[in-house]
Design a protein around this motif. Structure first.
Motif, PDB file in Angstrom:
ATOM      1  N   LEU B  92       0.850  -1.180   0.000  1.00  0.00           N
ATOM      2  CA  LEU B  92       0.000   0.000   0.000  1.00  0.00           C
ATOM      3  C   LEU B  92       0.887   1.231   0.000  1.00  0.00           C
ATOM      4  CD1 LEU B  92      -2.556  -1.089   2.770  1.00  0.00           C
ATOM      5  CD2 LEU B  92      -2.885  -1.184   0.280  1.00  0.00           C
ATOM      6  N   LYS B  93       0.540   2.206  -0.804  1.00  0.00           N
ATOM      7  CA  LYS B  93       1.267   3.473  -0.813  1.00  0.00           C
ATOM      8  C   LYS B  93       0.302   4.578  -0.406  1.00  0.00           C
ATOM      9  CE  LYS B  93       4.945   2.887  -4.289  1.00  0.00           C
ATOM     10  NZ  LYS B  93       6.097   3.220  -3.450  1.00  0.00           N
ATOM     11  N   PHE B  94       0.767   5.421   0.484  1.00  0.00           N
ATOM     12  CA  PHE B  94      -0.042   6.560   0.891  1.00  0.00           C
ATOM     13  C   PHE B  94       0.879   7.650   1.404  1.00  0.00           C
ATOM     14  CE2 PHE B  94       0.381   5.739   5.457  1.00  0.00           C
ATOM     15  CZ  PHE B  94       0.699   4.387   5.483  1.00  0.00           C
ATOM     16  N   ARG B  95       0.308   8.826   1.596  1.00  0.00           N
ATOM     17  CA  ARG B  95       1.105   9.958   2.048  1.00  0.00           C
ATOM     18  C   ARG B  95       0.578  10.509   3.368  1.00  0.00           C
ATOM     19  NH1 ARG B  95       2.118  13.562  -3.483  1.00  0.00           N
ATOM     20  NH2 ARG B  95       3.505  12.055  -4.514  1.00  0.00           N
ATOM     21  N   VAL B  96       1.498  10.986   4.158  1.00  0.00           N
ATOM     22  CA  VAL B  96       1.126  11.747   5.346  1.00  0.00           C
ATOM     23  C   VAL B  96       1.808  13.102   5.259  1.00  0.00           C
ATOM     24  CG1 VAL B  96       0.755   9.740   6.821  1.00  0.00           C
ATOM     25  CG2 VAL B  96       3.017  10.766   6.708  1.00  0.00           C
ATOM     26  N   LEU B  97       1.162  14.096   5.827  1.00  0.00           N
ATOM     27  CA  LEU B  97       1.729  15.438   5.817  1.00  0.00           C
ATOM     28  C   LEU B  97       2.908  15.498   6.765  1.00  0.00           C
ATOM     29  CD1 LEU B  97      -1.607  17.465   6.016  1.00  0.00           C
ATOM     30  CD2 LEU B  97      -0.188  17.107   3.986  1.00  0.00           C
ATOM     31  N   GLY B  98       3.918  16.250   6.356  1.00  0.00           N
ATOM     32  CA  GLY B  98       5.075  16.447   7.219  1.00  0.00           C
ATOM     33  C   GLY B  98       6.236  15.544   6.861  1.00  0.00           C
ATOM     34  N   GLY B  99       7.393  15.941   7.316  1.00  0.00           N
ATOM     35  CA  GLY B  99       8.603  15.194   7.035  1.00  0.00           C
ATOM     36  C   GLY B  99       9.798  16.130   7.085  1.00  0.00           C
ATOM     37  N   ALA B 100      10.931  15.612   6.811  1.00  0.00           N
ATOM     38  CA  ALA B 100      12.168  16.409   6.842  1.00  0.00           C
ATOM     39  C   ALA B 100      12.872  16.275   5.506  1.00  0.00           C
ATOM     40  CB  ALA B 100      13.073  15.948   7.975  1.00  0.00           C
ATOM     41  N   LEU B 101      13.326  17.428   4.993  1.00  0.00           N
ATOM     42  CA  LEU B 101      13.947  17.432   3.670  1.00  0.00           C
ATOM     43  C   LEU B 101      14.880  18.627   3.560  1.00  0.00           C
ATOM     44  CD1 LEU B 101      13.618  15.788   0.959  1.00  0.00           C
ATOM     45  CD2 LEU B 101      12.049  17.592   0.224  1.00  0.00           C
ATOM     46  N   ASP B 102      16.086  18.385   3.144  1.00  0.00           N
ATOM     47  CA  ASP B 102      17.058  19.449   2.886  1.00  0.00           C
ATOM     48  C   ASP B 102      17.219  20.393   4.069  1.00  0.00           C
ATOM     49  OD1 ASP B 102      17.332  18.379   0.337  1.00  0.00           O
ATOM     50  OD2 ASP B 102      15.755  19.666  -0.497  1.00  0.00           O
ATOM     51  N   GLY B 103      17.283  19.859   5.230  1.00  0.00           N
ATOM     52  CA  GLY B 103      17.550  20.679   6.406  1.00  0.00           C
ATOM     53  C   GLY B 103      16.325  21.306   7.027  1.00  0.00           C
ATOM     54  N   LEU B 104      15.208  21.313   6.291  1.00  0.00           N
ATOM     55  CA  LEU B 104      13.960  21.844   6.832  1.00  0.00           C
ATOM     56  C   LEU B 104      13.040  20.692   7.213  1.00  0.00           C
ATOM     57  CD1 LEU B 104      13.175  24.747   4.302  1.00  0.00           C
ATOM     58  CD2 LEU B 104      14.368  24.881   6.499  1.00  0.00           C
ATOM     59  N   ALA B 105      12.112  20.983   8.057  1.00  0.00           N
ATOM     60  CA  ALA B 105      11.121  19.974   8.426  1.00  0.00           C
ATOM     61  C   ALA B 105       9.769  20.643   8.524  1.00  0.00           C
ATOM     62  CB  ALA B 105      11.484  19.304   9.739  1.00  0.00           C
ATOM     63  N   GLN B 106       8.755  19.866   8.334  1.00  0.00           N
ATOM     64  CA  GLN B 106       7.390  20.352   8.484  1.00  0.00           C
ATOM     65  C   GLN B 106       6.636  19.408   9.397  1.00  0.00           C
ATOM     66  OE1 GLN B 106       5.211  20.883   4.781  1.00  0.00           O
ATOM     67  NE2 GLN B 106       6.087  22.925   4.591  1.00  0.00           N
ATOM     68  N   VAL B 107       5.808  19.988  10.226  1.00  0.00           N
ATOM     69  CA  VAL B 107       4.985  19.172  11.099  1.00  0.00           C
ATOM     70  C   VAL B 107       3.551  19.673  11.019  1.00  0.00           C
ATOM     71  CG1 VAL B 107       5.409  20.601  13.141  1.00  0.00           C
ATOM     72  CG2 VAL B 107       4.764  18.214  13.427  1.00  0.00           C
ATOM     73  N   VAL B 108       2.634  18.751  11.005  1.00  0.00           N
ATOM     74  CA  VAL B 108       1.214  19.064  11.085  1.00  0.00           C
ATOM     75  C   VAL B 108       0.698  18.308  12.305  1.00  0.00           C
ATOM     76  CG1 VAL B 108      -1.031  18.879   9.956  1.00  0.00           C
ATOM     77  CG2 VAL B 108       1.017  19.340   8.594  1.00  0.00           C
ATOM     78  N   PRO B 109       0.523  19.001  13.426  1.00  0.00           N
ATOM     79  CA  PRO B 109       0.089  18.309  14.633  1.00  0.00           C
ATOM     80  C   PRO B 109      -1.161  17.473  14.390  1.00  0.00           C
ATOM     81  CG  PRO B 109       0.747  20.541  15.156  1.00  0.00           C
ATOM     82  CD  PRO B 109       0.747  20.443  13.648  1.00  0.00           C
ATOM     83  N   GLY B 110      -1.111  16.236  14.838  1.00  0.00           N
ATOM     84  CA  GLY B 110      -2.237  15.327  14.659  1.00  0.00           C
ATOM     85  C   GLY B 110      -2.039  14.329  13.547  1.00  0.00           C
ATOM     86  N   GLU B 111      -1.130  14.621  12.649  1.00  0.00           N
ATOM     87  CA  GLU B 111      -0.886  13.692  11.547  1.00  0.00           C
ATOM     88  C   GLU B 111      -0.001  12.551  12.054  1.00  0.00           C
ATOM     89  OE1 GLU B 111      -2.440  13.730   8.867  1.00  0.00           O
ATOM     90  OE2 GLU B 111      -1.261  13.376   7.069  1.00  0.00           O
ATOM     91  N   PRO B 112      -0.296  11.307  11.669  1.00  0.00           N
ATOM     92  CA  PRO B 112       0.540  10.195  12.151  1.00  0.00           C
ATOM     93  C   PRO B 112       1.904  10.195  11.462  1.00  0.00           C
ATOM     94  CG  PRO B 112      -1.026   9.394  10.536  1.00  0.00           C
ATOM     95  CD  PRO B 112      -1.359  10.839  10.765  1.00  0.00           C
ATOM     96  N   SER B 113       2.849   9.571  12.110  1.00  0.00           N
ATOM     97  CA  SER B 113       4.163   9.392  11.490  1.00  0.00           C
ATOM     98  C   SER B 113       4.462   7.900  11.442  1.00  0.00           C
ATOM     99  CB  SER B 113       5.240  10.140  12.280  1.00  0.00           C
ATOM    100  OG  SER B 113       5.315   9.656  13.596  1.00  0.00           O
ATOM    101  N   PHE B 114       5.327   7.539  10.526  1.00  0.00           N
ATOM    102  CA  PHE B 114       5.659   6.131  10.322  1.00  0.00           C
ATOM    103  C   PHE B 114       7.172   5.986  10.208  1.00  0.00           C
ATOM    104  CE2 PHE B 114       1.353   6.610   8.873  1.00  0.00           C
ATOM    105  CZ  PHE B 114       0.718   5.427   9.233  1.00  0.00           C
ATOM    106  N   ALA B 115       7.685   4.894  10.718  1.00  0.00           N
ATOM    107  CA  ALA B 115       9.118   4.611  10.635  1.00  0.00           C
ATOM    108  C   ALA B 115       9.321   3.277   9.917  1.00  0.00           C
ATOM    109  CB  ALA B 115       9.721   4.549  12.031  1.00  0.00           C
ATOM    110  N   VAL B 116      10.391   3.196   9.181  1.00  0.00           N
ATOM    111  CA  VAL B 116      10.686   1.960   8.459  1.00  0.00           C
ATOM    112  C   VAL B 116      10.778   0.800   9.456  1.00  0.00           C
ATOM    113  CG1 VAL B 116      12.408   0.739   7.067  1.00  0.00           C
ATOM    114  CG2 VAL B 116      11.863   3.129   6.571  1.00  0.00           C
TER     115      VAL B 116
END
Lengths: 285, 207
Positions: B92-116
């Motif tokens: 299954l492929k899906f997206r969640v808001l937020g993540g870290a890229l090129d030194g910046l990060a974004q967070v959307v409180p309440g959005e789940p996060s996933f780890a490999v």
């Protein structure tokens, strides 16, 4: 079997997290640090769309009150100012582009997130220290609030219809995220950043002691309180989406570019008055 | 897994046992967390199942952060052990808001996060932006061993204003930020709801 499953579930359901009162959003990866605005004078724009559920002037008043609630706390000197309107549709942060903090209500099919979400705030921050934009980790460089007007109806305290969700509560809560605060945990049900609301409550439109503790931990008042430099605001308070790039979103009103407003002068004047009012110093050092 | 053609230990058909368990557990859930609260509509299990186009149990194979306009999103690939609702799929492929890229990060409180490597049961829905988790963190149950846990940290549940209802005296409610069930029970509950849909309440119907 049924008894066993039910008992197990009941026991496990009873185990809840014991967490601190307020929380601050943390950086990603190892050695997390709390995020926050570096400067205490923060600007935001209101999207010119307003809300389909209320007059534009009402939307402005409610939104500005929501942010103002967070700056009227004695132990903190953070100031959040409405500096104008925008027609920008994008949220988040794009390097090298115009990046403004904004509040936007998504209507008529424009809500792209889960339909069950009423509102969310996207906060962009420095996860690594690098260059002039990110001298330190955790520096917030942009924050945007999106409200789901596509799937929900919003109301206000004074709306005689009294139907829908309270926009003031919603935006006051999101303004906390805008400032880098996370949800308050159990045992603090009165707090605006508390993750649940008692039936019929409207308390999220104002801050309780726990909210204030969180705010003051992030942005403690200094003595004397430094003055915010005056926000240089364009005469019509309007920022076009194609305005010139600027380095970041903090204290950004000086880069507001004039353009032709699409709304009448009434809302513009109201924003101007609110902004000027909020510029008034709250404390005498 | 649940075999609907077999009998339960007490001699009742399994569906009856499961349904009774579902009702019992939902009652407990409601008693513990009846807050209708905040900025995400509270979805109970039937609500989650009803909203989801796909429900899968699997392990996170990859997390890839990418920029979409001004947003940073994380694209999650879940190797599906079991598809509990929707078309069978190996992943299954899906997206969640937020993540870290090129030194910046974004967070959307309440959005789940996933780890490999993380194992989870996820409830996914189709949005204009592709497959997303239903109701933010509500749609993720992390699986550790034989137990599945739903964490509601970061979520706020608002109160609907309906005329005089807003004049009621505030009631304190106990809301659990963490709910843990045996994963087999969770899956059985999901299947029971999938096979016997429970009607959504008026508050759960989207416009």
């Amino acid at each position: 079997m049924r008894v066993h499953v039910g008992l197990t579930a009941a026991l496990t359901l009873g185990a809840s997290l014991d967490a601190s009162a307020y929380q601050r959003t943390q950086t990603r990866g190892d050695d997390p640090v709390s995020i926050g605005w570096t400067r205490r004078c923060i600007a935001y724009h209101l999207n010119e769309r307003g809300s389909d559920d209320m007059a534009f002037s009402t939307f402005q008043t409610v939104a500005n009150r929501a942010f103002a609630a967070w700056q009227n706390v004695d132990c903190s000197d953070v100031e959040v100012h409405a500096v104008g309107l925008t027609n920008a549709e994008t949220v988040g942060y794009t390097p090298g582009q115009t990046n403004i903090n904004q509040v936007i209500v998504r209507e008529r099919g424009d809500w792209i997130h889960s339909a069950d979400v009423l509102a969310l705030t996207t906060v962009t921050f420095c996860n690594e220290a690098s260059g002039t934009l990110c001298p330190t980790r955790g520096r917030i460089i942009d924050a945007d609030v999106e409200v789901n007007g596509d799937n929900f109806t919003f109301s206000t305290t004074n709306d005689p219809r009294r139907l829908g969700y309270d926009l003031g509560n919603t935006l006051t809560h999101e303004a906390g995220h805008f400032l880098g605060l996370d949800h308050t945990q159990e045992g603090h049900g009165e707090a605006t950043m508390y993750a649940t609301a008692p039936a019929g409550e409207r308390k999220k439109a104002s801050l309780d002691g726990d909210d204030q503790l969180g705010l003051c931990a992030a942005y403690p008042a200094r003595t004397p309180v430094p003055e915010c430099e005056p926000f240089e605001v364009a005469s019509d308070f309007y920022l076009k989406a194609d305005a010139e790039p600027k380095p970041d979103a903090e204290g950004c009103a000086c880069d507001v570019r004039p353009a032709v407003p699409r709304r009448g002068a009434g809302p513009v004047v109201l924003v101007a008055l609110l902004a000027l009012t909020s510029l008034r110093r709250r404390r005498v050092s | 897994m649940l075999a609907h053609s077999s009998k339960g230990l007490i001699g009742m058909p399994w569906p009856v046992v499961v349904r009774a368990t579902v009702v019992g557990l939902l009652s407990v859930l409601l008693a513990l967390g009846s807050a209708q609260a905040a900025l995400v509509k509270r979805l109970d299990l039937p609500g989650l199942v009803g909203r989801a186009a796909v429900i899968g149990h699997g392990r996170v194979a990859s997390v890839r952060c990418l920029r979409v306009g001004g947003r940073i999103v994380s694209e999650i690939t879940l190797s599906g052990d079991r598809i509990l609702k929707g078309q069978p799929a190996a992943e299954l492929k899906f997206r969640v808001l937020g993540g870290a890229l090129d030194g910046l990060a974004q967070v959307v409180p309440g959005e789940p996060s996933f780890a490999v490597g993380e194992e989870a049961v996820v409830f996914l829905q189709h949005t204009a932006d592709g497959a997303r988790v239903v109701g933010m963190s509500q749609g993720k149950w992390q699986v550790i061993g034989q137990m599945a846990t739903q964490r509601l940290d970061g979520l706020t549940f608002p109160e609907l204003i309906v005329g005089e209802a807003n004049e009621r005296a505030p009631e304190r409610v106990n809301t659990r930020f963490e709910t843990t069930l045996p994963v087999a029970t969770l899956e059985a509950m999901i299947k029971a709801v999938v096979e016997t849909p429970i009607g959504l309440t008026p508050n759960e119907v989207s416009r």
